[in-house]
Design a protein around this motif. Sequence first.
Motif, PDB file in Angstrom:
ATOM      1  N   ASN A 193       0.824  -1.209   0.000  1.00 22.96           N
ATOM      2  CA  ASN A 193       0.000   0.000   0.000  1.00 22.96           C
ATOM      3  C   ASN A 193       0.859   1.260   0.000  1.00 22.96           C
ATOM      4  N   HIS A 239      -3.590 -16.462  -9.410  1.00 24.54           N
ATOM      5  CA  HIS A 239      -3.196 -15.145  -9.907  1.00 24.54           C
ATOM      6  C   HIS A 239      -1.681 -15.039  -9.888  1.00 24.54           C
ATOM      7  N   ARG A 246       2.772  -1.042  -9.495  1.00 23.64           N
ATOM      8  CA  ARG A 246       1.942  -1.892  -8.636  1.00 23.64           C
ATOM      9  C   ARG A 246       2.788  -2.894  -7.854  1.00 23.64           C
ATOM     10  N   HIS A 291      -1.246  -8.169  -5.943  1.00 17.07           N
ATOM     11  CA  HIS A 291      -2.144  -8.583  -7.021  1.00 17.07           C
ATOM     12  C   HIS A 291      -3.522  -7.922  -6.991  1.00 17.07           C
ATOM     13  N   GLN A 292      -3.697  -6.916  -6.175  1.00 14.97           N
ATOM     14  CA  GLN A 292      -4.992  -6.242  -6.143  1.00 14.97           C
ATOM     15  C   GLN A 292      -5.049  -5.138  -7.196  1.00 14.97           C
ATOM     16  N   PHE A 293      -6.248  -4.792  -7.604  1.00 14.43           N
ATOM     17  CA  PHE A 293      -6.522  -3.625  -8.451  1.00 14.43           C
ATOM     18  C   PHE A 293      -5.773  -3.669  -9.779  1.00 14.43           C
TER      19      PHE A 293
END
Length: 181
Positions: free
Chosen positions: A104, A160, A169, A172-174
């Motif tokens: 994050n 994933h 990034r 693996h989100q968004f």
Amino acid sequence: LPRLPRSLSDLKSDYIDLLPGYLKVVYHSVQADRRPSDYVTSEYIKHQIQSGKKPFFGFVNFNSPHAPYAPPEPFRSQFESFDRDEVDIAAVREMSKIKGNGHNRFMGGEIDLSVHVWNAIKNWYDGGVLFADSLVGDLIQTLRRQSLYEKTTIIAVGDHGEHFGEHGRAGHQFSLFDEVL
């Protein structure tokens, strides 16, 4: 959900016979600072195979390639090709989600990481993949020892991929970029 034993025989076969596998889980978890789910799943399926109950169905979900990227030895050191003096180990641990949630902070632009840090994170991730591969190999060996390998259908899928700095990034989100798909 686990089923409740209906008899002493069920209790023995479903729980007591698994005790050596659970002891192995505890040992590996303490020694490797690793989630026990990978060992539990592997030991349970091996027990089902060895019990001789046919036919059987086994669903195995290995989490070791997921964060935190902390594969047990010897899998970690097989890929650890970085120089610890060149790499900010605190950043590697944070981005590997061993301590903190660097994903994050990275995606929010709070931290900038060197190529050396990303390579170190990938090294630990690769060690987790190799660890999962070794558990699959153990299951296949168990099937072979029980003369069941030739009669068994094995379906392997991945859920994933991961981002390691590509496209700004991490994790693996968004994302629908190829690295994750």
